[in-house]
Motif scaffolding. Structure first.
Motif, PDB file in Angstrom:
ATOM      1  N   ASN A  10       0.866  -1.174   0.000  1.00 54.78           N
ATOM      2  CA  ASN A  10       0.000   0.000   0.000  1.00 54.78           C
ATOM      3  C   ASN A  10       0.906   1.228   0.000  1.00 54.78           C
ATOM      4  N   PRO A  11       0.771   2.124  -0.989  1.00 55.69           N
ATOM      5  CA  PRO A  11       1.633   3.310  -1.015  1.00 55.69           C
ATOM      6  C   PRO A  11       1.358   4.286   0.120  1.00 55.69           C
ATOM      7  N   LYS A  12       0.200   4.162   0.743  1.00 58.59           N
ATOM      8  CA  LYS A  12      -0.151   5.036   1.865  1.00 58.59           C
ATOM      9  C   LYS A  12       0.497   4.487   3.134  1.00 58.59           C
ATOM     10  N   GLY A  13       1.267   5.294   3.823  1.00 57.59           N
ATOM     11  CA  GLY A  13       1.910   4.857   5.051  1.00 57.59           C
ATOM     12  C   GLY A  13       0.947   4.812   6.213  1.00 57.59           C
ATOM     13  N   GLY A  14       1.357   4.116   7.267  1.00 57.68           N
ATOM     14  CA  GLY A  14       0.581   4.087   8.489  1.00 57.68           C
ATOM     15  C   GLY A  14      -0.656   3.222   8.451  1.00 57.68           C
ATOM     16  N   VAL A  15      -0.698   2.262   7.543  1.00 62.27           N
ATOM     17  CA  VAL A  15      -1.891   1.413   7.421  1.00 62.27           C
ATOM     18  C   VAL A  15      -1.725   0.068   8.127  1.00 62.27           C
ATOM     19  N   GLY A  16      -0.576  -0.140   8.762  1.00 62.55           N
ATOM     20  CA  GLY A  16      -0.345  -1.412   9.459  1.00 62.55           C
ATOM     21  C   GLY A  16       0.235  -2.489   8.568  1.00 62.55           C
ATOM     22  N   LYS A  17       0.887  -2.085   7.480  1.00 60.63           N
ATOM     23  CA  LYS A  17       1.420  -3.049   6.516  1.00 60.63           C
ATOM     24  C   LYS A  17       2.455  -3.973   7.159  1.00 60.63           C
ATOM     25  N   THR A  18       3.414  -3.395   7.853  1.00 58.03           N
ATOM     26  CA  THR A  18       4.455  -4.209   8.481  1.00 58.03           C
ATOM     27  C   THR A  18       3.896  -5.020   9.637  1.00 58.03           C
ATOM     28  N   THR A 111      -3.285  -5.974   0.691  1.00 63.67           N
ATOM     29  CA  THR A 111      -3.250  -4.515   0.826  1.00 63.67           C
ATOM     30  C   THR A 111      -4.007  -4.095   2.078  1.00 63.67           C
ATOM     31  N   PRO A 112      -3.274  -3.788   3.157  1.00 62.98           N
ATOM     32  CA  PRO A 112      -3.944  -3.277   4.361  1.00 62.98           C
ATOM     33  C   PRO A 112      -4.429  -1.851   4.115  1.00 62.98           C
ATOM     34  N   MET A 113      -5.531  -1.491   4.758  1.00 64.32           N
ATOM     35  CA  MET A 113      -6.069  -0.144   4.600  1.00 64.32           C
ATOM     36  C   MET A 113      -6.989   0.173   5.761  1.00 64.32           C
ATOM     37  N   LYS A 114      -7.130   1.456   6.027  1.00 69.12           N
ATOM     38  CA  LYS A 114      -8.110   1.911   6.993  1.00 69.12           C
ATOM     39  C   LYS A 114      -9.305   2.475   6.243  1.00 69.12           C
ATOM     40  N   VAL A 115     -10.383   2.710   6.959  1.00 67.71           N
ATOM     41  CA  VAL A 115     -11.570   3.272   6.330  1.00 67.71           C
ATOM     42  C   VAL A 115     -11.445   4.792   6.370  1.00 67.71           C
ATOM     43  N   VAL A 147      -9.048  -4.607   5.952  1.00 65.38           N
ATOM     44  CA  VAL A 147      -9.416  -3.397   6.687  1.00 65.38           C
ATOM     45  C   VAL A 147      -8.805  -3.467   8.078  1.00 65.38           C
ATOM     46  N   ASN A 148      -8.100  -2.396   8.435  1.00 60.49           N
ATOM     47  CA  ASN A 148      -7.263  -2.388   9.624  1.00 60.49           C
ATOM     48  C   ASN A 148      -7.669  -1.251  10.562  1.00 60.49           C
ATOM     49  N   GLU A 149      -7.442  -1.452  11.844  1.00 64.56           N
ATOM     50  CA  GLU A 149      -7.669  -0.449  12.882  1.00 64.56           C
ATOM     51  C   GLU A 149      -9.124   0.028  12.898  1.00 64.56           C
ATOM     52  N   LEU A 152     -15.133   1.660  17.088  1.00 66.11           N
ATOM     53  CA  LEU A 152     -16.577   1.826  17.138  1.00 66.11           C
ATOM     54  C   LEU A 152     -17.007   3.118  16.454  1.00 66.11           C
ATOM     55  N   ASN A 153     -16.248   4.187  16.657  1.00 61.55           N
ATOM     56  CA  ASN A 153     -16.617   5.463  16.038  1.00 61.55           C
ATOM     57  C   ASN A 153     -16.620   5.356  14.520  1.00 61.55           C
ATOM     58  N   LYS A 154     -15.618   4.658  13.975  1.00 64.25           N
ATOM     59  CA  LYS A 154     -15.560   4.520  12.519  1.00 64.25           C
ATOM     60  C   LYS A 154     -16.692   3.641  12.009  1.00 64.25           C
TER      61      LYS A 154
END
Length: 230
Positions: A10-18, A111-115, A147-149, A152-154
């Protein structure tokens, strides 16, 4: 099953890839499978994690960590993969020659990602990259979006409620396993050096182990289905 190679992208950092790469590698090691964990991300988080574990004299059973950030990484990659029944590659965010070579060799791209809008855009870029490499190599490369992290709010947000429909419109295959408790995973990987050498009854350990098991089962089922169809 024949050898399996998973590439994390995922080119976006901070998504929990590692974090997810470590989780998947750890689960396979727990199952008794020799695993190559290959760090091709210029940030070197996997290598740093392994060095931290070594300084604390923590064993990494059935895990071999390779530093794939050097100039010879593309040439060395097939050899690292060939000798391991299972391989996990932590890819750079950039669309480099090394990343393209790794995707071309992968049985599945995860591909990990957040919403969030930024993460969806990053996942879309990863999707286009994988499809381009697939066209160049004349093979369909399976890709699973994790889908990562989740909080409840999300879950209550408009974007989250519309996410599955949005992902389907982009042709994204979303994993049924959704990674929660990312803060606990970070504490395990950061403080202890390795989450899969822990052997206690803590809730954090049970949560991490269960997530790894569910996710790798999905990945392996996907790879098996694609191989049967080929």
């Amino acid at each position: 099953m024949a050898g399996v190679t998973i590439a994390m992208l995922n080119p976006k950092g901070g998504v929990g890839k590692t974090t997810i790469a470590l989780l998947v590698a750890g689960e396979m090691a727990e199952r008794g499978v020799a695993t190559a964990l290959i760090d091709m991300d210029r940030r070197g988080n996997v290598v740093a994690w392994a060095e931290k574990a070594a300084r604390r004299h923590l064993e990494l059973p059935r895990i071999t960590v390779h530093d794939g950030r050097g100039a010879n990484a593309v040439e060395a990659l097939p050899g690292w993969i060939a000798v391991a029944p299972f391989a996990v590659i932590d890819l750079p965010g950039e669309e480099t020659t090394a990343a393209a070579a790794a995707v071309a060799l992968a049985d599945c791209v995860v591909t990990p990602m957040k919403v969030s809008e930024q993460d969806i855009a990053g996942a879309r870029a990863a999707q286009r990259f994988v499809r381009r490499i697939g066209e160049e190599t004349r093979r369909a490369i399976p890709q699973l979006f994790v889908v990562n992290e989740i909080t409840l709010n999300k879950e209550r947000s408009i974007l989250y409620r519309a996410f599955d429909e949005l992902a389907a419109s982009f042709g994204m295959r979303i994993a049924a396993t959704r990674i929660r408790e990312k803060d606990r995973l970070n504490r395990l990987t950061g403080t202890e050096g390795t989450l899969f050498t822990m052997r206690d009854d803590s809730e954090a350990w049970r949560t991490s182990a269960a997530l790894g098991a569910h996710l790798i089962n999905e990945v392996l089922a996907m790879v098996q289905a694609e191989r049967r169809a080929a």
